[in-house]
Design a protein around this motif. Structure first.
Motif, PDB file in Angstrom:
ATOM      1  N   UNK A  85       0.856  -1.192   0.000  1.00  0.00           N
ATOM      2  CA  UNK A  85       0.000   0.000   0.000  1.00  0.00           C
ATOM      3  C   UNK A  85       0.886   1.234   0.000  1.00  0.00           C
ATOM      4  N   UNK A  86       0.567   2.177  -0.857  1.00  0.00           N
ATOM      5  CA  UNK A  86       1.341   3.412  -0.921  1.00  0.00           C
ATOM      6  C   UNK A  86       0.820   4.414   0.104  1.00  0.00           C
ATOM      7  N   UNK A  90       5.454   6.192  -0.351  1.00  0.00           N
ATOM      8  CA  UNK A  90       6.278   5.014  -0.144  1.00  0.00           C
ATOM      9  C   UNK A  90       5.395   3.788   0.008  1.00  0.00           C
ATOM     10  N   UNK A  91       5.787   2.709  -0.686  1.00  0.00           N
ATOM     11  CA  UNK A  91       5.030   1.474  -0.567  1.00  0.00           C
ATOM     12  C   UNK A  91       5.444   0.711   0.689  1.00  0.00           C
ATOM     13  N   UNK A  92       4.446   0.308   1.440  1.00  0.00           N
ATOM     14  CA  UNK A  92       4.649  -0.498   2.646  1.00  0.00           C
ATOM     15  C   UNK A  92       4.058  -1.880   2.384  1.00  0.00           C
ATOM     16  N   UNK A  93       4.841  -2.911   2.660  1.00  0.00           N
ATOM     17  CA  UNK A  93       4.420  -4.279   2.363  1.00  0.00           C
ATOM     18  C   UNK A  93       4.269  -5.091   3.648  1.00  0.00           C
ATOM     19  N   UNK A  94       3.233  -5.900   3.671  1.00  0.00           N
ATOM     20  CA  UNK A  94       3.047  -6.896   4.724  1.00  0.00           C
ATOM     21  C   UNK A  94       2.362  -8.109   4.109  1.00  0.00           C
ATOM     22  N   UNK A 312      10.985  -1.433  -2.272  1.00  0.00           N
ATOM     23  CA  UNK A 312      11.263  -2.854  -2.048  1.00  0.00           C
ATOM     24  C   UNK A 312      10.038  -3.556  -1.467  1.00  0.00           C
ATOM     25  N   UNK A 313       9.648  -4.700  -2.027  1.00  0.00           N
ATOM     26  CA  UNK A 313       8.566  -5.468  -1.407  1.00  0.00           C
ATOM     27  C   UNK A 313       9.059  -6.196  -0.167  1.00  0.00           C
ATOM     28  N   UNK A 314       8.212  -6.306   0.842  1.00  0.00           N
ATOM     29  CA  UNK A 314       8.584  -7.088   2.018  1.00  0.00           C
ATOM     30  C   UNK A 314       7.320  -7.498   2.760  1.00  0.00           C
ATOM     31  N   UNK A 315       7.463  -8.486   3.594  1.00  0.00           N
ATOM     32  CA  UNK A 315       6.341  -8.951   4.406  1.00  0.00           C
ATOM     33  C   UNK A 315       6.771  -9.130   5.841  1.00  0.00           C
TER      34      UNK A 315
END
Length: 364
Positions: A85-86, A90-94, A312-315
């Motif tokens: 989600x932006x 900034x994109x935040x990944x979970x 960067x994608x992250x979870x």
């Protein structure tokens, strides 16, 4: 039409049309024009649109998401997906468990999120996300899954928001008419914070084989596994799935190990200790972003990318969910967990648990 089926005469396949249009729209790609028409029409990344945000409790909500073009994936009951989600550029990944069953018709999937006091993104998803928001998606993953066919007798031990992957399993059993002999023991602090409480009671009334034990720790204290013999006398004979807070899962694993039944236990756990042995460090080139970062041997590739302003994608950030996986085009990285090195071109690496060993280039 399957991938090995030839197009009918006189018809142009979608892929051929897109490739041909590349030459006509340079320097802009067809993807740039298509996403202006519909943000879900992107071939560069998996996207979804939030269709509904459904409150479940005061601090939890279900997000119904319609995946966009290119989504060819169906989850197994119990798996999770990554969502980006932006927020403020900034994109935040979970990663969140899918709470809906695998689709029989339609294209929507649902995740259920509880806002955590320290959880910036979870709070935004529950309280700040509007229907119509375009999100990025990562493919379904995870081994905490319901087999098909299901076992004759099952036990689900759940605490708090750990109900979400189990809910996908129960909804799948309900939809397929294969509920069988199932026991759910669900611990929550209060009745008001018990996610899906009304639906679970409806399922209990609908299926004679489903037993639902509700436990409220604020009133009854922490449930003791020593009481399982009274609550679920045949628990030793059941295939068991457990999901919830880490202390609860520690106790469950210990209890099953002492009983010699560890092979019958499936646990969903999102915590892992990462080692401290690093690499030599080096220059990381993020090819698609046109950025570079100098990283020492203790800075992960994920952290270096974030510091360089790369989306960067992250979870989970501890190497479990694989949401952070990208293609390493060249160079070498080392896995902090076990010291394994990845030095082959064009291989998949998990950026959250790897560090550079000399210069390397990533496809992001």
């Amino acid at each position: 039409m399957t991938s090995d089926t030839k197009p009918r005469p006189g018809r142009v396949s979608w892929e051929r049309l897109r490739k041909g249009a590349d030459k006509l729209t340079t320097p802009l790609l067809p993807d740039d024009y298509l996403t202006l028409l519909n943000p879900l029409w992107s071939s560069r990344e998996l996207r979804g649109r939030v269709e509904e945000v459904i409150p479940e409790t005061d601090d939890a909500a279900t997000l119904v998401i319609r995946p966009g073009w290119g989504w060819r994936y169906d989850h197994r009951p119990g798996q999770y997906v990554g969502i980006g989600v932006e927020i403020e550029g900034k994109f935040h990944w979970r990663s969140y468990s899918v709470s809906s069953p695998p689709r029989r018709s339609g294209r929507n999937l649902a995740i259920t999120v509880r806002a955590m006091p320290e959880g910036f993104l979870s709070t935004h998803l529950v309280n700040g996300l509007e229907p119509g928001t375009i999100v990025r998606l990562a493919t379904p993953n995870g081994d905490f899954v319901l087999p098909d066919p299901p076992p004759a007798r099952s036990l689900f031990l759940v605490g708090g928001s750990g109900i979400t992957p189990v809910m996908s399993m129960l909804r799948t059993l309900d939809r397929r008419g294969t509920m069988g002999d199932v026991v759910l023991h669900y611990s929550s602090t209060t009745p008001e914070r018990m996610i899906f409480r009304a639906e679970l009671e409806d399922l209990h009334a609908k299926h004679p084989g489903l037993t639902v034990h509700q436990w409220f720790s604020d009133e009854q204290g922490i449930f003791s596994l020593g009481d399982l013999d009274q609550t679920v006398p045949d628990w030793r004979e059941r295939e068991t799935w457990a999901c919830g807070p880490a202390p609860m899962l520690d106790a469950v694993e210990s209890h099953w190990d002492q009983a010699g039944l560890e092979e019958q236990l499936h646990v969903e756990r999102f915590s892992l200790q990462v080692g401290t042995d690093g690499g030599e460090g080096g220059t990381i080139t993020f090819q698609n972003s046109g950025r570079q970062a100098e990283a020492d041997g203790a800075t992960t590739v994920l952290e270096a990318g974030e510091q360089a302003g790369v989306g960067m994608p992250y979870g989970c950030r501890v190497g479990i969910c694989h949401t952070c996986t990208v293609t390493k085009i060249s160079g070498t990285v080392r896995d902090l967990r076990n010291g394994d090195e990845y030095d082959q071109p064009n291989e998949q690496v998990q950026t959250c648990v790897t560090v550079p060993v000399g210069p390397c280039t990533l496809n992001i």
